[in-house]
Scaffold this active site. Structure first.
Site: not given
Ligand code: NAP
Length: 528
Positions: A260, A299
């Protein structure tokens, strides 16, 4: 200072090495720190597979439904404390905090109800049927029947920072009802709430041993250890999603992955909707809600607004007026109606995003400067103004269709009012979680819906008759699927029983009707 621990293999684990700070985004005060360094993810997986999975699979759907109901009740018993934590670590207003925490509790309760209905239909069976038994040859005795059985592996859940409660437990509710143990990883920056919720549930003693584990911090070598019966359900940015899909071994072992990700969600006004009408007011209200609820960090929030050219000025004025009443600041201060974005990097990204959009659209209110918030120390906190931009040419607005600015930001895009143009413009988002359209013109709605639906996970169609009863387009309901094609990740979550299928294997059984019919054929709901 709180030091967050992970819950792995039945005990709380304190990491070492480099700690990440968790802050109050309203003041930048450090609240906690976290590290998972040194965690033994091999042991965590073994615990889930050998202890959690058999324990969950031994439960009937009725037992699992009862489990979900109890988990919802236990969390509800700590609701006030959880709301306080959501406000502190997420910069949430009280309403935003309820949206997250009550959303988590509500989704657990909803899946308890889905499980109860399922149990009424299938009794003590631990599998589901897909369609009816049917003969495969001329012999009526040689038949086929498709069944869904729970897989034997683990669900790794990785969530975004914006919904530490709902994101964790909407995924958990589905996996637990399917009979799959979970290793859950919240985004580190806002993990305080998830950590406390896990603590409450572990202390209650109601979680079957091995059914729910928590990683606060990095996942280390966890993902590369996943195997052919395991699952990764990821929510976050498109870039991280793409990186995780490419984890070594995922392709060769067919580790199941659902993503997602980002989404350029749209709201569309049909040509028949007059400014000032009830339907128009619903349209404006939904845009303002999506910009300000969770400070636009949803999101599903509307990012692109398509309005017939003749009504673009009226929309610009209506939004500017509604947003002028928003009070930005520390949500613990009286009168504040919108908090900060949740992290320093979100602030940087949101302001940079507004600057990038403003090269292709005019800023009509708000802007790309950090603000001081009411009730926050000067120079502290991650405050962004609700910002509306307007593009001259909807089809040539460049990054407006491509760059998700994860904050209180929308762009008005005037269009020619035809259903075909509206659908083509929605499609420029390359796949979105949701869009909404307001119109009483049924022919327009039908044409728009069929044109836009292939590019959307969900489409809300609002007429005057339902506008005042409808939920907001940004609200994800457990009974409806959540996910979207293309850059939205291509995933599907929730959708009632549909969500369970990600964790189950569909197997085609072929054989003797006397055996298959008795043990595996669909049960007549009236007979059970
Ligand atoms: P993100 O930077 O992609 O991080 C998401 C998750 O992935 C966090 O738990 C992060 O952990 C983890 N992560 C990052 N790199 C990783 C790796 N190499 N290995 C394992 N885990 C890893 O996103 P965000 O800044 O938290 O969220 C914002 C984005 O999420 C926006 O683009 C939004 O649209 C999207 N979103 C989508 C939905 C949906 O349902 N479609 C819902 C909410 C948000 P750490 O925090 O420890 O780095």
């Amino acid at each position: 200072m709180i030091r967050l621990t992970s819950y792995l293999a039945g005990r709380w684990f304190a990491g070492s090495g480099r700690f990440v700070s968790l802050v109050d985004p309203s003041t930048e005060e450090v609240l906690a720190e976290a590290s998972s360094e040194g965690a033994d993810f091999g042991a965590a997986l073994q615990h889930a597979r050998e202890v959690g999975a058999p324990a969950l699979r031994a439960l009937s759907f009725a037992d699992r439904a009862a489990l979900l109901k109890d988990l919802a009740k236990i969390l509800h018993g700590h609701r006030e404390e959880l709301l306080d934590l959501a406000q502190k670590n997420g910069g949430n207003t009280r309403g935003d905090a309820k949206f997250d925490v009550d959303g988590a509790i509500g989704t657990l309760s909803a899946y308890a109800s889905f499980g109860e209905s399922l149990a009424k239909r299938v009794g003590d069976r631990r599998f589901l049927t897909d369609g009816d038994m049917f003969p495969l040859t001329r012999s009526p005795r040689f038949v086929g029947q498709h069944v869904w059985v729970p897989r034997t592996g683990v669900a790794v859940h990785i969530n975004a920072f914006n919904f530490p409660a709902w994101g964790t437990f909407e995924k958990a509710a589905v996996a637990l009802l399917a009979g799959i143990p979970i290793i859950s990883k919240p985004a580190t920056a806002t993990a305080l709430l998830t950590w406390r919720m896990t603590q409450v549930l572990v202390e209650s003693g109601r979680l079957p041993e091995g059914s729910f584990q928590l990683v606060v911090g990095s996942t280390g070598d966890l993902l590369s250890r996943l195997g052919p019966q395991d699952h990764l359900a990821f929510t976050g940015s498109n870039a991280t999603g793409a990186q995780l899909r490419a984890t070594p071994g995922f392709a060769s072992k067919s580790v199941r992955v659902t993503v997602e990700a980002d989404s350029l969600n749209a709201a569309v006004a049909g040509p028949d909707v007059e400014p000032g009408s009830d339907l128009w007011n619903t349209f404006v209200r939904n845009i303002v809600t999506d910009m300000t609820q969770k400070t636009g960090q949803k999101c599903t929030a509307i990012r692109r607004v398509f309005v017939p050219e003749a009504h673009a000025d009226a929309l610009q004025e209506a939004l500017a007026e509604a947003l002028s009443g928003i009070v930005i600041g520390n949500p613990l201060t009286d009168g504040v109606t919108m908090g900060p974005v949740s992290t320093a990097s979100q602030l940087r990204d949101a302001l940079a995003g507004i600057r990038a959009l403003s090269e292709h659209a005019t800023v009509v209110c708000g802007g790309a400067d950090r603000l001081d918030g009411k009730g926050a120390p000067a120079g502290k906190g991650y405050y962004v103004a609700p910002t509306v931009l307007r593009a001259a040419d909807a089809a040539k607005a460049g990054p407006v269709h491509d760059l998700e600015v994860f904050g209180p930001v929308v762009t008005i895009l005037p269009y020619d009012g035809t259903a075909d143009s509206a659908a083509a413009l929605v499609a420029l988002g390359q796949g979105s979680l949701v869009a909404s359209a307001v119109s009483d013109d049924r022919a327009w709605v039908e044409r728009f819906a069929l044109g836009a639906a292939p590019f959307l996970g969900r489409l809300m169609l609002l007429s005057s008759k339902v506008a005042d009863q409808a939920t907001a387009p940004g609200l994800v309901l457990p009974s409806m699927i959540h996910g979207g094609p293309g850059r939205a990740g291509g995933g599907e979550e929730l959708g009632g029983e549909r969500g369970l299928l990600f964790y189950m294997q569909r197997t085609a059984l072929q054989g003797d009707s006397a055996v298959i019919g008795k043990a595996f054929a669909a049960k007549d709901p009236a007979a059970s």
